[in-house]
Design a protein around this motif. Sequence first.
Motif, PDB file in Angstrom:
ATOM      1  N   LEU A  97       0.825  -1.210   0.000  1.00 25.98           N
ATOM      2  CA  LEU A  97       0.000   0.000   0.000  1.00 25.98           C
ATOM      3  C   LEU A  97       0.861   1.263   0.000  1.00 25.98           C
ATOM      4  N   LEU A  98       2.009   1.191   0.663  1.00 23.45           N
ATOM      5  CA  LEU A  98       2.911   2.344   0.713  1.00 23.45           C
ATOM      6  C   LEU A  98       3.748   2.499  -0.553  1.00 23.45           C
ATOM      7  N   GLY A  99       3.673   1.526  -1.461  1.00 20.36           N
ATOM      8  CA  GLY A  99       4.463   1.591  -2.676  1.00 20.36           C
ATOM      9  C   GLY A  99       5.895   1.147  -2.500  1.00 20.36           C
ATOM     10  N   GLN A 100       6.221   0.555  -1.349  1.00 25.89           N
ATOM     11  CA  GLN A 100       7.580   0.085  -1.088  1.00 25.89           C
ATOM     12  C   GLN A 100       7.856  -1.245  -1.781  1.00 25.89           C
ATOM     13  N   TRP A 101       6.830  -2.040  -1.997  1.00 26.72           N
ATOM     14  CA  TRP A 101       6.954  -3.321  -2.691  1.00 26.72           C
ATOM     15  C   TRP A 101       6.083  -3.299  -3.931  1.00 26.72           C
ATOM     16  N   ASP A 102       6.568  -3.928  -5.012  1.00 27.88           N
ATOM     17  CA  ASP A 102       5.695  -4.177  -6.141  1.00 27.88           C
ATOM     18  C   ASP A 102       5.043  -5.543  -5.974  1.00 27.88           C
ATOM     19  N   ALA A 103       4.151  -5.875  -6.857  1.00 30.82           N
ATOM     20  CA  ALA A 103       3.380  -7.117  -6.715  1.00 30.82           C
ATOM     21  C   ALA A 103       4.280  -8.337  -6.721  1.00 30.82           C
ATOM     22  N   ASP A 104       5.315  -8.341  -7.556  1.00 30.89           N
ATOM     23  CA  ASP A 104       6.171  -9.519  -7.681  1.00 30.89           C
ATOM     24  C   ASP A 104       6.866  -9.868  -6.367  1.00 30.89           C
ATOM     25  N   ARG A 105       7.120  -8.868  -5.552  1.00 28.02           N
ATOM     26  CA  ARG A 105       7.854  -9.128  -4.308  1.00 28.02           C
ATOM     27  C   ARG A 105       6.997  -9.901  -3.292  1.00 28.02           C
ATOM     28  N   THR A 106       5.696  -9.891  -3.456  1.00 23.53           N
ATOM     29  CA  THR A 106       4.831 -10.631  -2.530  1.00 23.53           C
ATOM     30  C   THR A 106       4.745 -12.115  -2.865  1.00 23.53           C
ATOM     31  N   VAL A 107       5.186 -12.498  -4.067  1.00 20.73           N
ATOM     32  CA  VAL A 107       5.045 -13.890  -4.511  1.00 20.73           C
ATOM     33  C   VAL A 107       5.931 -14.798  -3.657  1.00 20.73           C
ATOM     34  N   LEU A 108       5.337 -15.882  -3.160  1.00 18.72           N
ATOM     35  CA  LEU A 108       6.049 -16.789  -2.259  1.00 18.72           C
ATOM     36  C   LEU A 108       6.899 -17.813  -2.998  1.00 18.72           C
ATOM     37  N   ARG A 109       6.457 -18.256  -4.177  1.00 20.19           N
ATOM     38  CA  ARG A 109       7.204 -19.240  -4.960  1.00 20.19           C
ATOM     39  C   ARG A 109       7.009 -18.941  -6.443  1.00 20.19           C
ATOM     40  N   THR A 110       8.052 -19.230  -7.222  1.00 19.97           N
ATOM     41  CA  THR A 110       7.970 -19.051  -8.668  1.00 19.97           C
ATOM     42  C   THR A 110       7.323 -20.280  -9.311  1.00 19.97           C
ATOM     43  N   CYS A 111       7.013 -20.154 -10.591  1.00 18.41           N
ATOM     44  CA  CYS A 111       6.448 -21.290 -11.319  1.00 18.41           C
ATOM     45  C   CYS A 111       7.408 -22.484 -11.302  1.00 18.41           C
TER      46      CYS A 111
END
Length: 386
Positions: free
Chosen positions: A50-64
């Motif tokens: 919400l603060l713009g410190q992280w983008d969406a990709d940084r929340t991903v727990l595991r890659t494909c």
Amino acid sequence: MPGVVIVGASAAGLSAAEALREAGCDRPITLIGAEPHLPYDRPPLSKQVLLGQWDADRTVLRTCDQLAGLDLRLSTEAVALDPDSREITLVDGEHIGYEHLIIATGAQPRRLPGDGQEGVHYLRTLDDALALRDRLTAESRLVAIGAGFVGSEIAAAARAIGAHVTLIGQGPAPMSEVLGPVLGGLMARTHADHGVTLLMRAEVAALLPEGTRVGGVVLTDGRTVPADLVVVGIGSVPSSGWLTGSGLPVDSGVLCDRYGSAGPGVSAAGDVAAWYQPVLGSQVRIEHRTSATQQARCVAHNLLGGRTEPGIPYFWTDQYGLRLQVWGYPTGDAAFAVVEGDLEDRRFLAVYGRAGRVIGVAGMGLPRQFREARALIGTPMLTKKG
């Protein structure tokens, strides 16, 4: 060959799948998620995202690549369960058999009547957080309805951005239902110190439209609070509607024993599950990230023949650079005592008690003492420092 089906590609669902593989389970594992996203972490949504410190990709727990050993079904929902035939039905009509089912569908926000206006937001998913972030500016007049953890964290993040913030709650203070009046009062003073307008013991009557947008919030006492953004955080309900008619025990969540079993071949973990808690003597739904992971790993271990129970619940909240951490099962009506430090210094350790025993521990600014205080759960309640 039927294997393990996990409904809910959440932190709980992912943790269950990984724990099964780590334990050597070689059965097929199907992980079904309603959202299009890879499993991601939710706590950062109301803070870093919400603060713009992280983008969406940084929340991903595991890659494909890391999920390659699973039959991963995203943008897919389960709509029915037949425990007798051990089969679930997906929204597209497909039937999937299972040897063991793990329900990890989480929860969804409790809705506010008349919430269809532009500018009214909820914060449960990654898409929710991104939509709110896109609209939140320093000029925003944001009203957070609900002064629980979500509403309070959103208020803190919005003030950090510079928005004008009003926090509305039915209780006497923010988060007081869990933290009680003393710590709730401390959090109220902290919000006020940072410029939040607090309206406690207040109830919302309606949302005031301004064309197609929201223009304010009307309270039951007749007051109107101007707003161009409203965030509703008035609690959640377990995502268990798809289990209607299955015969599975569902009340305030999927009812489980102390090991996560909800019936033959069925377990549940995370926000959707109400596990039996021996400390409380009842089944309780615990909506915290660490509990979801603990429960999921226990379910996986127990599915393979173990008899493991999750550890003592732990949760935290970050607001205004302060971290409040909690062990156990605090409630707003429990006995409360500060045993070290001082509340006004924001450096303290406190205990919650019931029937003369410690049921919870809260701490701020004393990380070592807080870690060690986990051992106090279940011991005689202290009533004063020393």
